[in-house]
Design a protein around this motif. Structure first.
Motif, short mmCIF file in Angstrom:
data_model
loop_
_atom_site.label_atom_id
_atom_site.label_comp_id
_atom_site.label_asym_id
_atom_site.label_seq_id
_atom_site.Cartn_x
_atom_site.Cartn_y
_atom_site.Cartn_z
N ALA A 83 0.84 -1.20 0.00
CA ALA A 83 0.00 0.00 0.00
C ALA A 83 0.88 1.25 0.00
N ALA A 84 0.37 2.32 -0.59
CA ALA A 84 1.10 3.60 -0.60
C ALA A 84 1.43 4.03 0.83
N ASP A 85 0.54 3.71 1.76
CA ASP A 85 0.77 4.03 3.19
C ASP A 85 2.12 3.46 3.66
N MET A 86 2.42 2.24 3.19
CA MET A 86 3.64 1.55 3.64
C MET A 86 4.89 2.18 3.03
N ILE A 87 4.74 2.64 1.79
CA ILE A 87 5.87 3.30 1.12
C ILE A 87 6.25 4.56 1.89
N VAL A 88 5.22 5.32 2.29
CA VAL A 88 5.45 6.52 3.11
C VAL A 88 6.06 6.14 4.44
N ASP A 89 5.52 5.08 5.06
CA ASP A 89 6.00 4.63 6.38
C ASP A 89 7.49 4.26 6.35
N MET A 90 7.94 3.79 5.19
CA MET A 90 9.35 3.40 5.05
C MET A 90 10.23 4.58 4.63
N GLY A 91 9.63 5.76 4.55
CA GLY A 91 10.42 6.96 4.23
C GLY A 91 10.83 7.05 2.78
N ILE A 92 10.05 6.40 1.92
CA ILE A 92 10.32 6.46 0.47
C ILE A 92 9.36 7.49 -0.14
N PRO A 93 9.88 8.50 -0.85
CA PRO A 93 9.04 9.63 -1.28
C PRO A 93 8.34 9.48 -2.62
N TRP A 94 8.71 8.51 -3.43
CA TRP A 94 8.18 8.41 -4.79
C TRP A 94 7.55 7.06 -5.07
N VAL A 95 6.65 7.05 -6.07
CA VAL A 95 6.13 5.79 -6.61
C VAL A 95 5.81 6.00 -8.09
N ILE A 96 6.05 4.96 -8.87
CA ILE A 96 5.65 4.96 -10.28
C ILE A 96 4.24 4.38 -10.36
N THR A 97 3.39 4.98 -11.18
CA THR A 97 2.08 4.35 -11.45
C THR A 97 1.89 4.26 -12.97
N GLY A 98 1.11 3.26 -13.38
CA GLY A 98 0.70 3.17 -14.78
C GLY A 98 1.76 2.77 -15.76
N HIS A 99 2.85 2.17 -15.28
CA HIS A 99 3.89 1.76 -16.25
C HIS A 99 3.25 0.82 -17.28
N SER A 100 3.74 0.87 -18.51
CA SER A 100 3.09 0.07 -19.56
C SER A 100 3.12 -1.43 -19.24
N GLU A 101 4.15 -1.86 -18.51
CA GLU A 101 4.18 -3.28 -18.15
C GLU A 101 3.09 -3.63 -17.14
N ARG A 102 2.70 -2.65 -16.28
CA ARG A 102 1.55 -2.87 -15.39
C ARG A 102 0.27 -2.92 -16.23
N ARG A 103 0.21 -2.06 -17.24
CA ARG A 103 -1.01 -1.98 -18.05
C ARG A 103 -1.15 -3.21 -18.96
N THR A 104 -0.08 -3.65 -19.58
CA THR A 104 -0.20 -4.73 -20.57
C THR A 104 -0.12 -6.10 -19.93
N ILE A 105 0.85 -6.29 -19.03
CA ILE A 105 1.01 -7.64 -18.44
C ILE A 105 0.00 -7.88 -17.33
N PHE A 106 -0.19 -6.85 -16.48
CA PHE A 106 -1.05 -7.03 -15.30
C PHE A 106 -2.42 -6.38 -15.49
N LYS A 107 -2.72 -5.98 -16.71
CA LYS A 107 -4.08 -5.55 -17.11
C LYS A 107 -4.60 -4.37 -16.29
N GLU A 108 -3.75 -3.44 -15.91
CA GLU A 108 -4.23 -2.27 -15.18
C GLU A 108 -4.91 -1.31 -16.16
N THR A 109 -6.11 -0.90 -15.81
CA THR A 109 -6.88 0.02 -16.67
C THR A 109 -6.54 1.47 -16.33
N ASP A 110 -7.01 2.38 -17.18
CA ASP A 110 -6.83 3.82 -16.91
C ASP A 110 -7.40 4.15 -15.53
N GLU A 111 -8.52 3.55 -15.20
CA GLU A 111 -9.20 3.84 -13.92
C GLU A 111 -8.36 3.33 -12.74
#
Ligand SMILES: O=C(COP(=O)(O)O)NO
Length: 252
Positions: A83-111
């Motif tokens: 969860a994004a909450d955990m990324i913050v908790d670990m003191g990490i400031p960034w996250v990538i969303t919507g990478h094409s590999e998430r969209r094509t391989i893992f079927k993530e939609t625009d929504e």
């Protein structure tokens, strides 16, 4: 206004503790021994596999930030997710969303991408939000239509644009060695900035970094960086190599 140049490195599902330690030591040596970018205003963010986030955080040069490559938009009974909450908790400031590999391989939609982006921002993360067209979409003349659709879905949920970097990554250029020409990339970046100006506001359009990804290498980075609306890169394969520093130097 001047947009701070941004160079991201997406290690994808690669690395070992040993390779991270050795690579980061080489980057530290380059940085300490007068890399052109040293002392210049550039934002550098490395996205290791999640399991190696702390390893990378400990080994990277002090001016390099860490990102995760994806996040989930809730805590709870979601086995395997982070969860994004955990990324913050670990003191990490960034996250990538919507990478094409998430969209094509893992079927993530625009929504799904939009929901993740909004949730990450709501928890205080900065987001590298990825968009990009497939080869067949470009060949069908739908490049701008597709990218504006994907941007629109993200923009509908963004509450704080200062937390967003848009990464245009034509899928046909990712991992293929077929880098977009500076003209091809600039055309889309300019269109995306114009879309932001019309559909969000001119200030957001002017201040938001729009970065390019797709077979960026030290040999092609300079020409791309010279384009008016290319504010940096999201680099895959070349970010796993010592001469990634040359990509960062490309704007300096
Ligand atoms: O997916 C990419 C680009 O990868 P390459 O540089 O290997 O084309 N960035 O997120």
């Amino acid at each position: 206004m001047t947009r701070t140049f941004f160079v991201g490195g997406n290690w994808k599902c690669n690395s070992t503790v040993k390779s991270i330690t050795e690579l980061c030591a080489s980057w530290k040596e380059s940085t300490d021994n007068g890399a052109k970018y040293s002392g210049k205003p550039v934002e550098i963010v490395i996205a290791p596999p999640s399991i190696y986030a702390q390893t990378a955080k400990d080994a990277l040069p002090a001016n390099f930030q860490v990102s995760l490559q994806d996040c989930y938009s809730s805590t709870g009974a979601f086995t395997g997710e982070i969860a994004a909450d955990m990324i913050v908790d670990m003191g990490i400031p960034w996250v990538i969303t919507g990478h094409s590999e998430r969209r094509t391989i893992f079927k993530e939609t625009d929504e799904v991408v939009a929901t993740k982006t909004a949730y990450a921002i709501s928890k205080g993360l900065s987001v590298i939000a990825c968009i990009g067209e497939l080869l067949e979409e470009r060949e069908a003349g739908k490049t701008l239509e597709v990218n504006e659709r994907q941007l629109s879905a993200i923009a509908a949920t963004v509450t704080d644009w200062s937390k967003v970097v848009i990464a245009y990554e034509p899928v046909w250029a990712i991992g293929t060695g077929k880098v977009a020409t500076p003209e091809q990339a600039q055309e889309v970046h300019a269109a995306l900035r114009a879309w932001l100006s019309t559909n969000v506001n001119p200030e957001v359009a002017e201040s938001t970094r729009i970065i390019y990804g797709g077979s960026v290498k030290p040999a092609n980075a300079n020409e791309l960086a010279g384009q008016a609306d290319i504010d940096g890169f999201l680099v895959g394969g070349a970010s796993l190599k010592p001469d990634f520093i040359s990509v960062i130097d490309s704007y300096a």
